[in-house]
Design a protein around this motif. Structure first.
Motif, PDB file in Angstrom:
ATOM      1  N   ILE A  94      19.450  73.499  52.895  1.00 34.47           N
ATOM      2  CA  ILE A  94      19.564  73.190  54.327  1.00 34.47           C
ATOM      3  C   ILE A  94      18.986  71.812  54.635  1.00 34.47           C
ATOM      4  O   ILE A  94      19.286  71.229  55.670  1.00 34.47           O
ATOM      5  N   PRO A  97      21.508  66.806  54.313  1.00 35.73           N
ATOM      6  CA  PRO A  97      22.417  66.702  55.462  1.00 35.73           C
ATOM      7  C   PRO A  97      23.871  66.460  55.056  1.00 35.73           C
ATOM      8  O   PRO A  97      24.745  66.413  55.920  1.00 35.73           O
ATOM      9  N   PHE A  98      24.119  66.313  53.771  1.00 36.28           N
ATOM     10  CA  PHE A  98      25.492  66.117  53.286  1.00 36.28           C
ATOM     11  C   PHE A  98      26.108  67.416  52.794  1.00 36.28           C
ATOM     12  O   PHE A  98      27.279  67.441  52.408  1.00 36.28           O
ATOM     13  N   LYS A 150      22.655  56.622  58.569  1.00 36.92           N
ATOM     14  CA  LYS A 150      23.150  57.044  59.879  1.00 36.92           C
ATOM     15  C   LYS A 150      22.811  58.506  60.153  1.00 36.92           C
ATOM     16  O   LYS A 150      22.570  58.906  61.285  1.00 36.92           O
ATOM     17  N   THR A 151      22.780  59.281  59.107  1.00 36.12           N
ATOM     18  CA  THR A 151      22.565  60.708  59.275  1.00 36.12           C
ATOM     19  C   THR A 151      21.199  61.035  59.844  1.00 36.12           C
ATOM     20  O   THR A 151      21.049  61.925  60.638  1.00 36.12           O
ATOM     21  N   ASP A 152      20.201  60.301  59.466  1.00 33.92           N
ATOM     22  CA  ASP A 152      18.862  60.678  59.925  1.00 33.92           C
ATOM     23  C   ASP A 152      18.020  59.451  60.257  1.00 33.92           C
ATOM     24  O   ASP A 152      16.835  59.446  60.034  1.00 33.92           O
TER      25      ASP A 152
ATOM     26  N   ARG B 380      22.906  70.216  59.285  1.00 33.21           N
ATOM     27  CA  ARG B 380      21.855  69.252  59.633  1.00 33.21           C
ATOM     28  C   ARG B 380      22.477  67.881  59.907  1.00 33.21           C
ATOM     29  O   ARG B 380      22.157  67.218  60.892  1.00 33.21           O
ATOM     30  N   GLY B 381      23.386  67.483  59.003  1.00 31.79           N
ATOM     31  CA  GLY B 381      24.050  66.191  59.178  1.00 31.79           C
ATOM     32  C   GLY B 381      24.823  66.137  60.484  1.00 31.79           C
ATOM     33  O   GLY B 381      24.774  65.142  61.211  1.00 31.79           O
ATOM     34  N   ARG B 384      22.045  66.251  63.444  1.00 36.90           N
ATOM     35  CA  ARG B 384      21.137  65.113  63.499  1.00 36.90           C
ATOM     36  C   ARG B 384      21.834  63.784  63.764  1.00 36.90           C
ATOM     37  O   ARG B 384      21.268  62.881  64.365  1.00 36.90           O
ATOM     38  N   SER B 385      23.077  63.640  63.296  1.00 28.42           N
ATOM     39  CA  SER B 385      23.711  62.330  63.442  1.00 28.42           C
ATOM     40  C   SER B 385      24.122  62.056  64.883  1.00 28.42           C
ATOM     41  O   SER B 385      24.343  60.910  65.249  1.00 28.42           O
ATOM     42  N   VAL B 411      31.458  62.203  61.310  1.00 23.49           N
ATOM     43  CA  VAL B 411      30.276  61.374  61.040  1.00 23.49           C
ATOM     44  C   VAL B 411      30.606  60.271  60.038  1.00 23.49           C
ATOM     45  O   VAL B 411      30.217  59.121  60.195  1.00 23.49           O
TER      46      VAL B 411
END
Lengths: 159, 415
Positions: A94, A97-98, A150-152, B380-381, B384-385, B411
């Protein structure tokens, strides 16, 4: 020279040879569901997009692991699961983020791309050069890295 | 620079590593209130079933890891902090000066106000010491009452079943894991557990525990009594802030911190389960008490300890993953929904599969699931993005399983 996987989705025909090669190399069976690289299908656009871990610098998975079971392989730049140490808590699945760290219920551990130790089978199996293993300084890799930021953004940038 | 970190959990250890990376010349002291090397409480369930030994719970595996990184680990309790003269005091009366202090003292289990809770055979499951005590009593065919079906209760549930215990779970609220799962998912999880031979009593409280012929007699508010060889309490946790009384450090549920994770006292930061930091999806301040947030806090606090106000922080996304006897539940952010927001639910009751996505306008802000294990991090991606989903919102409403496609399409603009 640091190498990385370069994915050119425009060249992908959706043949899933990469998934079969990855599954065979890592699991000893031809089962796309066990592949570390997956092809995602976009029916409306008529597109296929292969996607796997970018070995991102942030290494969310490695940071989040509570038992030191994800290690940096200095030779390849890959973040590698240490099976003996992994307890199967799934926090990395989790934290990434990808969505490229996944739980394998057969083993009770997690799996992710480890670049096959520096000789990735997916790239060798791809018949159209949609997946290549190239010098990491190529611009495509930098673009992938930019997505990671960019994701975080904000919680990682070190001033 | 003298950096002192109180608390050797994930937040404290990660902070020490970041401090070392950013300030090679700094003196770093890590203070642990427990005798073992820094370890992960999350690994305790796997210790209870002998998947690992105690050293398998250690946060860092290589021997001499801390000395090699010039992190001085001391095992002693801190009794007070004095921001006036920048020092902390130990239980033995000695004190230590600091330039920057990180409080990462974590949380402790709440002791439910039940008569008999202090009896031998009633344990919480939080430390390695607790784990040893439970392992000694949780023998095959032992009747075990687990008080609380929250995250910690559920994560040790499998270990107790694998050890051959006869298990009864007692939960005061109307469903299992009420902080992660809605009624539908909580109900599915209950049925899953019951099908594996566990008695799950929701809407039920323990009135009293008494000793009876070398056993424990557990009285429930439904009038029934259970005879048990072991009672485990898992009724939630509370930030360890009591020792801060008199320190002038502002607290609420935890230590109140700003966007740099600094407390109201200059040079004193907080991270992990003790910190009431910003929540990414609500914008409010909350104690999240989850591993990814602890690690994120540790890195950010350490960065600002070395370079003041250098890294501002938009907040942590609350997230959790839980494996209950093989059924995996996951929650992210506003999984319980947004006022006036759209949502979509996919339910396969027979297969114990559930997926619930919550939107706020064009954005995904939360999700919860049961039985889904592949590519779930992409939630999450997506959250959060903060990229507007555009066409992908409708596609997710039509088929919520297409999360990876939505992420790659919105994204990463790969399509």
């Amino acid at each position: 020279m640091q190498m990385s996987l370069l994915i050119d989705a425009g060249k992908c025909t959706g043949c899933v040879q990469c998934e079969l090669a990855c599954s065979l190399e890592n699991e000893g069976i031809f089962n796309p569901a066990k592949s570390r690289i997956r092809i995602f299908t976009f029916h409306y656009e008529g597109r296929f997009v292969p996607y796997t871990c970018t070995q991102c610098a942030e290494a969310w998975c490695m940071q989040a692991c509570p038992v030191d079971a994800i290690a940096y392989d200095a030779a390849t730049g890959a973040k590698v699961i240490l099976e003996a140490a992994c307890v199967g808590c799934k926090v990395c699945t989790i934290a990434c983020p990808f969505g490229t760290v996944n739980y394998n219920s057969d083993t009770g551990k997690v799996i992710k791309c480890d670049l096959c130790g520096g000789d990735p089978e997916c790239a060798k199996a791809c018949p159209t050069e949609a997946i290549t293993y190239v010098d990491a300084d190529q611009t495509g890799y930098e673009r992938m890295r930019a997505w990671a930021v960019k994701t975080d953004a904000g919680s990682t940038a070190i001033a | 620079m003298l950096h002192v970190v109180i608390g050797a959990g994930p937040a404290g250890v990660t902070a020490c590593e970041m401090l070392r990376d950013l300030d090679a010349a700094a003196r770093i002291t890590l203070i642990s209130g427990e005798p073992e090397p820094p370890y992960s409480r999350m690994a305790i369930p796997y210790l209870l079933v002998n998947d690992i030994k105690e050293d398998g719970t250690y946060l860092r595996k290589s021997e001499n890891y801390f000395p090699d990184h010039q992190i001085d680990v001391q095992h002693i309790s801190v009794t007070a902090i004095n921001p006036e003269d920048k020092s902390i005091r130990f239980e033995d009366g000695n004190s230590l000066d600091y330039d920057r202090l990180l409080i990462a003292t974590g949380a402790s289990p709440i002791q439910p106000p039940i008569q008999g809770i202090e009896l031998p055979g009633v344990h919480q499951c939080w430390t390695l010491d607790d784990a040893r005590a439970i392992a000694a009593r949780a023998l095959p065919d032992t009747s075990v009452v687990l008080v609380g079906a929250g995250f910690i209760g559920c994560i040790i549930l499998e270990a107790l079943v694998k050890r051959g215990c006869q298990l009864t779970v007692v939960e005061r609220e109307d469903r299992m894991v009420p902080r992660m799962l809605d009624n539908t998912a909580g109900g599915l999880l209950k049925r899953w557990c019951e099908n594996q031979g566990i008695t799950v009593l929701t809407n039920t409280a323990v009135n009293q525990i008494a000793e009876k012929k070398n056993k424990l007699s557990v009285s429930l508010d439904n009038g029934n009594t259970i005879t048990a060889g072991l009672v485990i309490t898992a009724a939630g946790v509370r930030s360890n802030i009591d020792f801060l009384t008199g320190s002038n450090i502002d607290t609420d549920q935890g230590i109140l911190v700003n966007q740099y994770l600094q407390s109201n006292q200059e040079g004193i930061f907080a991270a992990g389960d003790v910190a009431q930091g910003r929540d990414f999806t609500t914008g409010g301040f909350a104690v999240q008490a989850v591993q990814p947030t602890a690690v994120e806090h540790g890195r950010i606090a350490a960065t600002n300890m070395v370079k003041p106000d250098s890294l501002s922080y938009p907040g942590s996304l609350n997230m959790n993953v839980l494996d209950t006897l093989g059924l995996i539940s996951i929650s992210f952010g506003q999984w319980m929904g947004n006022a006036d927001g759209d949502s979509v639910v996919l339910l396969d009751d027979a297969q114990y599969r559930y997926l619930n996505l919550q939107f706020d306008g064009e954005y995904l802000t939360g999700a919860s699931s049961l039985g889904h294990t592949q590519h779930m991090g992409v939630l999450r991606g997506l959250i959060r993005s903060r990229v507007p989903l555009g066409i992908w919102k409708k596609r997710l409403m039509d088929d919520p399983t297409r999360l990876m496609e939505a992420y790659l399409g919105s994204v990463q603009s790969l399509v």
